[in-house]
Design a protein around this motif. Sequence first.
Motif, mmCIF file in Angstrom:
data_model
loop_
_atom_site.group_PDB
_atom_site.id
_atom_site.type_symbol
_atom_site.label_atom_id
_atom_site.label_comp_id
_atom_site.label_asym_id
_atom_site.label_seq_id
_atom_site.Cartn_x
_atom_site.Cartn_y
_atom_site.Cartn_z
ATOM 1 N N ARG A 198 49.979 -35.661 44.864
ATOM 2 C CA ARG A 198 49.689 -34.367 44.225
ATOM 3 C C ARG A 198 48.574 -33.628 44.971
ATOM 4 O O ARG A 198 48.543 -32.416 44.989
ATOM 5 C CB ARG A 198 49.229 -34.562 42.777
ATOM 6 N N HIS A 251 50.032 -32.195 48.215
ATOM 7 C CA HIS A 251 50.920 -31.108 47.792
ATOM 8 C C HIS A 251 50.092 -29.871 47.429
ATOM 9 O O HIS A 251 50.397 -28.757 47.854
ATOM 10 C CB HIS A 251 51.766 -31.534 46.591
ATOM 11 N N HIS A 273 46.749 -25.714 39.778
ATOM 12 C CA HIS A 273 48.042 -25.628 39.091
ATOM 13 C C HIS A 273 48.630 -26.973 38.683
ATOM 14 O O HIS A 273 49.396 -27.047 37.735
ATOM 15 C CB HIS A 273 49.049 -24.815 39.917
ATOM 16 N N ASP A 274 48.281 -28.047 39.367
ATOM 17 C CA ASP A 274 48.874 -29.350 39.035
ATOM 18 C C ASP A 274 47.873 -30.325 38.423
ATOM 19 O O ASP A 274 48.175 -31.514 38.317
ATOM 20 C CB ASP A 274 49.504 -29.975 40.293
ATOM 21 N N ASP A 327 53.843 -22.747 45.574
ATOM 22 C CA ASP A 327 54.100 -24.096 45.070
ATOM 23 C C ASP A 327 55.542 -24.494 45.407
ATOM 24 O O ASP A 327 55.810 -25.570 45.951
ATOM 25 C CB ASP A 327 53.877 -24.096 43.545
HETATM 26 MG MG MG Z 1 52.989 -28.049 42.177
#
Ligand code: MG
Length: 362
Positions: free
Chosen positions: A76, A79, A108-109, A195
């Motif tokens: 994550r 990413h 965002h994550d 994203d």
């Molecule tokens: Mg994402």
Amino acid sequence: MIFDGDQLMALEDKFLASYALKSKDSKGRMHLEKADLTRTPFQKDRDRIIHSRAFRRLKMKTQVFVAHHGDHFRTRLTHTLEAAQISRDISRSLGLNEDLAEAITLAHDLGHTPFGHAGEEALDELLQPFGLSFEHNEQSRRIVEELEHVYPDFRGLNLTHEVRQGLMKHQTPWDQPDKEFQKASLEAQVANLADEIAYNNHDTDDALRAGLITEDDLGELMIWQTAAKQVVETYGKIENSYIRLSRTVSKMIGLMIHDLIKTSNPEGGEIKFSKAQTKMNRELKSFLTDRFYFHENVLELSKRGQNIIRSLFENYHNHPDNLPKEEQASIKNGTQLEIVIKDYIAGMTDEFAEQEWERVLQ
Ligand code: MG
């Protein structure tokens, strides 16, 4: 020459497009703060996100693969960094507020559970009987507004309205295929599509490197054909497959970014791909769904992750004394047990969830 916060805000007026969301137009923070000496409010938000505990935990959370199955697969964290880089590039080209788009993308994550989307599904199912649910965007918002606790007078990171709003609007077709997206700021729209560009490309790369799909398989796809053709035009025939694949994935990212920049109509409030690119992206996405996300090796790891989450939830539910002191204190202070367990499990890294699973089952 040194620029202070006010001068940096004045520079936004000079260098950003009229439709960009400028720091000076921010609706501000929930709790009043003095202006920063050297940063704009959105820069400050970005820094708070990077320094948060939840951000550091992204490094041990799965993207699609289980993190420890290879050092080169995305987590994550990587990413998020790839998405943030794409977000900044697009924003700069369109004259948008790069700091705002970057802050939204970096956060965002934050709300993702361990074990990727499989983990999120399992946690959501476990919560349903208690009238609760789990959704990672909502959890990202909860982390920055409530769960991070690093200031004496309030909970959360006290981010600007625009960054928090950007998180709430961060919905992708992957997350909610049937939902119409509400109008978000241009910077939030960029974060959302950056994203998508990041995961479509790095998932292709990870699936290839893991040997779950081949270059021939990808040859069926329009986007791959276009990128591969451009690679040959630029470099001639590349014999080394590692280099050839790297160049092709990189071209795909470039194709998507350029199309988005060319097609978007920021004056009209819209960040979007062209029809042709949307079709190609869709084809790639459905290929990845069938061949990678639903690949038996990936599903097997997902099931294992879901079992770990279920066992942990049930164990904590039956034995709240197995939770750490801080969580037990929240329960005593009146937070519903299932919410405490949800926040605790959602915050875990894959590795910690595995260790905790072994510990509580002993
Ligand atoms: Mg994402």
